[in-house]
Design a protein around this motif. Structure first.
Motif, short mmCIF file in Angstrom:
data_model
loop_
_atom_site.label_atom_id
_atom_site.label_comp_id
_atom_site.label_asym_id
_atom_site.label_seq_id
_atom_site.Cartn_x
_atom_site.Cartn_y
_atom_site.Cartn_z
N GLY A 1 38.20 4.64 3.88
CA GLY A 1 37.24 5.74 3.88
C GLY A 1 35.94 5.40 4.56
O GLY A 1 35.38 6.22 5.30
N LEU A 2 35.43 4.17 4.33
CA LEU A 2 34.16 3.76 4.94
C LEU A 2 34.29 3.57 6.44
O LEU A 2 33.43 4.02 7.21
CB LEU A 2 33.67 2.47 4.30
CG LEU A 2 32.24 2.06 4.67
CD1 LEU A 2 31.23 3.02 4.04
CD2 LEU A 2 31.93 0.63 4.22
N VAL A 3 35.37 2.92 6.87
CA VAL A 3 35.58 2.71 8.31
C VAL A 3 35.83 4.04 9.00
O VAL A 3 35.37 4.28 10.13
CB VAL A 3 36.75 1.74 8.55
CG1 VAL A 3 37.07 1.65 10.04
CG2 VAL A 3 36.42 0.36 8.00
N LEU A 4 36.51 4.94 8.32
CA LEU A 4 36.86 6.24 8.91
C LEU A 4 35.62 7.06 9.24
O LEU A 4 35.53 7.65 10.32
CB LEU A 4 37.77 7.00 7.96
CG LEU A 4 38.46 8.25 8.49
CD1 LEU A 4 39.30 7.93 9.72
CD2 LEU A 4 39.33 8.89 7.42
N ILE A 5 34.65 7.10 8.32
CA ILE A 5 33.43 7.87 8.59
C ILE A 5 32.66 7.28 9.77
O ILE A 5 32.06 8.00 10.57
CB ILE A 5 32.52 7.96 7.33
CG1 ILE A 5 31.27 8.82 7.60
CG2 ILE A 5 32.09 6.59 6.85
CD1 ILE A 5 31.55 10.26 7.83
N ALA A 6 32.73 5.95 9.93
CA ALA A 6 32.04 5.30 11.05
C ALA A 6 32.74 5.56 12.38
O ALA A 6 32.10 5.49 13.44
CB ALA A 6 31.96 3.80 10.80
N LEU A 7 34.02 5.86 12.33
CA LEU A 7 34.79 6.12 13.56
C LEU A 7 34.68 7.57 14.03
O LEU A 7 35.11 7.89 15.15
CB LEU A 7 36.27 5.78 13.34
CG LEU A 7 36.62 4.29 13.34
CD1 LEU A 7 38.04 4.09 12.82
CD2 LEU A 7 36.48 3.70 14.73
N CYS A 8 34.11 8.43 13.21
CA CYS A 8 33.99 9.84 13.56
C CYS A 8 32.87 10.06 14.58
O CYS A 8 32.00 9.22 14.74
CB CYS A 8 33.73 10.68 12.31
SG CYS A 8 35.18 10.87 11.26
N PRO A 9 32.89 11.21 15.26
CA PRO A 9 31.83 11.50 16.23
C PRO A 9 30.52 11.87 15.54
O PRO A 9 30.46 11.96 14.31
CB PRO A 9 32.40 12.71 16.99
CG PRO A 9 33.28 13.38 16.00
CD PRO A 9 33.91 12.26 15.20
N GLY A 10 29.50 12.08 16.34
CA GLY A 10 28.20 12.46 15.80
C GLY A 10 28.24 13.84 15.17
O GLY A 10 29.01 14.70 15.59
N GLY A 11 27.41 14.03 14.15
CA GLY A 11 27.34 15.33 13.50
C GLY A 11 26.43 16.28 14.26
O GLY A 11 25.46 15.85 14.90
N SER A 12 26.74 17.56 14.20
CA SER A 12 25.96 18.56 14.94
C SER A 12 24.52 18.66 14.44
O SER A 12 23.62 19.07 15.18
CB SER A 12 26.64 19.93 14.86
OG SER A 12 26.83 20.32 13.51
N SER A 13 24.28 18.27 13.18
CA SER A 13 22.91 18.32 12.64
C SER A 13 21.98 17.34 13.34
O SER A 13 20.76 17.45 13.23
CB SER A 13 22.93 18.00 11.14
OG SER A 13 23.68 18.96 10.43
N SER A 14 22.55 16.38 14.06
CA SER A 14 21.72 15.40 14.77
C SER A 14 20.81 16.07 15.79
O SER A 14 19.70 15.60 16.04
CB SER A 14 22.61 14.37 15.48
OG SER A 14 23.42 15.00 16.45
N ASN A 15 21.27 17.18 16.35
CA ASN A 15 20.46 17.90 17.33
C ASN A 15 19.20 18.48 16.68
O ASN A 15 18.12 18.47 17.28
CB ASN A 15 21.27 19.02 17.98
CG ASN A 15 22.59 18.54 18.59
OD1 ASN A 15 23.57 19.25 18.62
ND2 ASN A 15 22.62 17.29 19.05
N ILE A 16 19.35 18.97 15.44
CA ILE A 16 18.21 19.53 14.71
C ILE A 16 17.23 18.41 14.34
O ILE A 16 16.02 18.55 14.50
CB ILE A 16 18.69 20.25 13.43
CG1 ILE A 16 19.61 21.41 13.81
CG2 ILE A 16 17.50 20.75 12.62
CD1 ILE A 16 20.30 22.06 12.64
#
Length: 293
Positions: free
Chosen positions: A68-83
Motif C-alpha cells: 500500500g505504501l509503495v503503491l501510493i508512491a508509484l501513482c501520478p501527481g494529484g490534480s490538487s497540486s495545481n491549486i
C-alpha cells in the motif's frame, strides 16, 4: 452506496478532468524547460517510490501495508497540486505539465515498478507472498479507468471547447470533497484495523511525505532551479493521486484488499496537511520579503 464503486467513479472523473485540461504545450514543456520537467518526473517517478520502499523496509511493515505504501508512491501527481502551486505562486504551467505527463507515464511504469519492488522485497525476506500481484489486471484497469477517460476528455475538449472549460471547473470542485467522503467511509469501515496499526503506518507515511519535500527541494536546488520552480517540484513530487492507489487496492479486478488502501488513505490526509503548512510558510515568507523590500 458501495465505497468501491465511488472510488472507481472518482478516479474516472479525475482522469477525465486531466483529459479536459490536456494541451500539446504540456508535452512541449519537456523541450522548453527540460531540466525542471525531468527533475520533477525523476523525483516523482523514481526517487519517491524508492524512498517509500526503503521506509517500508525500515519500519518492517506487513506485506499488505508495504504494498500500500509503495503503491501510493508509484501513482501520478494529484490534480490538487495545481491549486497548491497557484497559491504558493509557483510555476503553474510546469505544475500542469508534470501532472499530465506523470498521469500518462505511470499508466505503464506503475505495474512494472510495483512488480520490481515486490520481487526485491520477497528476495530479502524469509516468507513468500500471500498476495497475488495482478500485473495483467492492473494494466487493463489502468487502460479502462485512466487511459480511456483521458482520451474521452481530450475528445470532449476538441469537440466542445467552451463547454469543456465549464465542465472541468465543476468536476475539479467535486473531486476533493469526494475523496474526503471516500476516505471517511473506508476509515469507518476499517476502524478496528486502522486503530491497531495506526501508530506505525502514520509514522511511516509522515516520514514519506517529509522525505518527499526534503529530497525534491534538495534535488531542485542541486540543479540550480529558481524558487518558483523549486516550490512547484516540491508540491508535484509530494502530492499523489490517492484515488488511483485506493482504486487499485480495493478493486475486485486488481488487489481486492481494502486493508491495503489504508496507507493511501492516510497519505491523502497527511500530504494535504503538511503541504498546506508548507504553502502557508511560503506565502508568509513572500509577504515578509515584500514588506522589507
Amino acid at each position: 452506496m458501495n465505497p468501491i464503486i465511488l472510488v472507481m467513479a472518482l478516479l474516472v472523473i479525475l482522469t477525465y478532468t486531466i483529459g479536459l485540461n490536456l494541451k500539446k504545450e504540456d508535452f512541449l514543456m519537456l523541450i522548453k524547460k527540460p531540466v525542471p520537467v525531468i527533475s520533477g518526473l525523476f523525483g516523482q517517478l523514481l526517487v519517491l517510490p524508492l524512498t517509500a520502499f526503503l521506509i517500508a523496509k525500515a519500519f518492517s511493515l506487513e506485506e499488505v501495508f508495504f504494498i500500500g505504501l509503495v503503491l501510493i508512491a508509484l501513482c501520478p501527481g494529484g490534480s490538487s497540486s495545481n491549486i497548491f502551486t497557484l497559491i504558493a505562486k509557483g510555476d503553474l504551467a510546469l505544475s500542469v505539465s508534470l501532472t499530465a505527463l506523470s498521469s500518462v507515464i505511470t499508466l505503464f511504469t506503475l505495474p512494472f515498478f510495483m512488480a520490481l519492488c515486490l520481487n526485491t522485497f520477497y528476495q530479502d525476506t524469509e516468507y513468500s507472498s500471500n498476495i497475488e500481484f495482478p500485473l495483467k489486471n492492473i494494466l487493463i484497469q489502468n487502460f479502462l479507468l485512466m487511459f480511456i477517460p483521458i482520451i474521452l476528455g481530450v475528445f470532449t475538449k476538441i469537440t466542445f471547447k467552451n463547454g469543456s472549460k465549464k465542465l472541468s471547473r465543476i468536476l475539479e470542485k467535486i473531486a476533493f470533497p469526494s475523496l474526503v467522503l471516500i476516505a471517511t467511509m473506508f476509515f469507518i469501515k476499517n476502524a478496528k484495523t486502522i486503530s491497531s496499526h495506526l501508530d506505525i503506518i502514520l509514522v511511516a507515511v509522515v516520514c514519506l511525505v517529509l522525505a518527499a519535500i526534503v529530497i525534491s527541494s534538495l534535488l531542485s536546488r542541486a540543479l540550480c532551479q529558481d524558487s518558483k520552480t523549486r516550490r512547484t517540484i516540491v508540491i508535484e513530487v509530494t502530492m499523489q493521486n490517492a484515488a488511483q492507489a485506493i482504486a487499485l487496492c480495493v478493486s475486485p479486478f486488481a488487489f481486492n484488499n481494502e486493508i491495503m488502501s489504508i496507507p493511501a488513505i492516510i497519505y491523502a490526509l497527511i500530504m494535504n496537511i503538511i503541504l498546506l503548512a508548507y504553502v502557508a510558510l511560503i506565502v508568509r515568507k513572500d509577504k515578509r520579503i515584500q514588506k522589507s523590500a
